[in-house]
Design a protein around this motif. Structure first.
Motif, short mmCIF file in Angstrom:
data_model
loop_
_atom_site.label_atom_id
_atom_site.label_comp_id
_atom_site.label_asym_id
_atom_site.label_seq_id
_atom_site.Cartn_x
_atom_site.Cartn_y
_atom_site.Cartn_z
N CYS A 27 15.06 4.95 -35.99
CA CYS A 27 16.27 4.27 -35.53
C CYS A 27 15.89 3.20 -34.51
N LEU A 28 16.65 2.14 -34.48
CA LEU A 28 16.42 1.09 -33.50
C LEU A 28 16.89 1.57 -32.13
N VAL A 29 16.17 1.18 -31.12
CA VAL A 29 16.56 1.52 -29.75
C VAL A 29 17.62 0.51 -29.32
N PRO A 30 18.76 1.00 -28.81
CA PRO A 30 19.79 0.05 -28.39
C PRO A 30 19.32 -0.77 -27.20
N PRO A 31 19.84 -1.99 -27.06
CA PRO A 31 19.45 -2.82 -25.92
C PRO A 31 19.97 -2.25 -24.61
N TYR A 32 19.37 -2.65 -23.52
CA TYR A 32 19.79 -2.20 -22.20
C TYR A 32 21.13 -2.83 -21.84
N ALA A 58 12.11 -20.34 -15.18
CA ALA A 58 12.15 -18.90 -15.45
C ALA A 58 12.35 -18.62 -16.94
N SER A 59 13.08 -19.49 -17.62
CA SER A 59 13.33 -19.30 -19.05
C SER A 59 12.06 -19.48 -19.89
N VAL A 60 11.08 -20.20 -19.36
CA VAL A 60 9.80 -20.36 -20.05
C VAL A 60 8.92 -19.14 -19.77
N LEU A 61 9.00 -18.64 -18.55
CA LEU A 61 8.19 -17.49 -18.15
C LEU A 61 8.59 -16.23 -18.91
N MET A 62 9.88 -15.99 -19.05
CA MET A 62 10.34 -14.75 -19.69
C MET A 62 11.54 -15.04 -20.58
N ARG A 63 11.41 -14.74 -21.85
CA ARG A 63 12.51 -14.86 -22.79
C ARG A 63 13.29 -13.57 -22.84
N LYS A 64 14.56 -13.67 -23.16
CA LYS A 64 15.43 -12.51 -23.22
C LYS A 64 14.91 -11.48 -24.24
N LYS A 65 14.43 -11.96 -25.37
CA LYS A 65 13.91 -11.07 -26.41
C LYS A 65 12.70 -10.29 -25.89
N GLN A 69 12.16 -6.18 -25.31
CA GLN A 69 11.02 -5.44 -25.85
C GLN A 69 10.23 -4.77 -24.72
N LEU A 70 10.14 -5.43 -23.58
CA LEU A 70 9.45 -4.85 -22.43
C LEU A 70 10.21 -3.63 -21.93
N TYR A 71 11.54 -3.72 -21.88
CA TYR A 71 12.35 -2.56 -21.49
C TYR A 71 12.09 -1.38 -22.42
N GLU A 72 11.98 -1.65 -23.70
CA GLU A 72 11.72 -0.58 -24.67
C GLU A 72 10.36 0.06 -24.42
N VAL A 73 9.34 -0.74 -24.14
CA VAL A 73 8.00 -0.21 -23.87
C VAL A 73 8.04 0.72 -22.67
N VAL A 74 8.72 0.31 -21.61
CA VAL A 74 8.78 1.12 -20.39
C VAL A 74 9.66 2.35 -20.59
N GLN A 111 16.85 3.86 -18.87
CA GLN A 111 17.05 4.80 -19.97
C GLN A 111 18.53 5.12 -20.18
N GLN A 112 19.26 5.28 -19.10
CA GLN A 112 20.71 5.52 -19.23
C GLN A 112 21.41 4.32 -19.84
N GLY A 113 21.02 3.11 -19.43
CA GLY A 113 21.61 1.89 -19.95
C GLY A 113 21.27 1.63 -21.41
N MET A 114 20.20 2.29 -21.89
CA MET A 114 19.82 2.15 -23.30
C MET A 114 20.29 3.34 -24.13
N GLY A 115 20.93 4.30 -23.47
CA GLY A 115 21.42 5.47 -24.18
C GLY A 115 20.32 6.43 -24.59
#
Length: 119
Positions: A27-32, A58-65, A69-74, A111-115
């Motif tokens: 299953c896909l992990v829901p976004p934060y 900042a938009s060049v340093l870090m993209r929303k996508k 994905q970083l949130y999912e890794v952590v 984790q709570q914000g991602m369910g």
């Protein structure tokens, strides 16, 4: 779209239903998403500070996508080798040494914000 691909979509659905559950994709992990924005503010502050330091937007340093994905890794305790390709180059040292520790400080909120249920 329905006229062009409707039959093909129905075929894919029928084929998927016939597969045993062991062959289903994960299953896909829901976004934060969270009303408590402490994590978002801390992460955005770290991104803004580093962007200013190195002189890029900042938009060049870090993209929303990439951030999702970083949130999912952590959140799922994945290995840093599973970071998105865009965070493996010149951004990697900063992401690993600065951004991941900021996110880990708020891991429960993440984790709570991602369910994700913590056991």
């Amino acid at each position: 779209m329905l006229r062009l691909y409707g039959e093909e979509l129905l075929k894919v659905i029928r084929d998927a239903k016939s597969l045993p559950p062991t062959e289903h994709p994960d299953c896909l992990v829901p976004p934060y998403r969270s009303k408590n924005k402490v994590l978002s503010k801390a992460v955005q502050q770290a991104i803004d500070e580093h962007a200013r330091e190195i002189g890029i937007p900042a938009s060049v340093l870090m993209r929303k996508k990439w951030l999702g994905q970083l949130y999912e890794v952590v959140a799922l305790d994945k290995d840093v080798s599973e970071l998105p390709q865009g965070l493996k180059g010149w951004r990697n040292d900063w992401v690993v040494k600065t951004l991941i520790p900021v996110i880990k400080k708020h891991k429960t909120e993440l984790q709570q914000g991602m369910g994700i249920r913590v056991q």
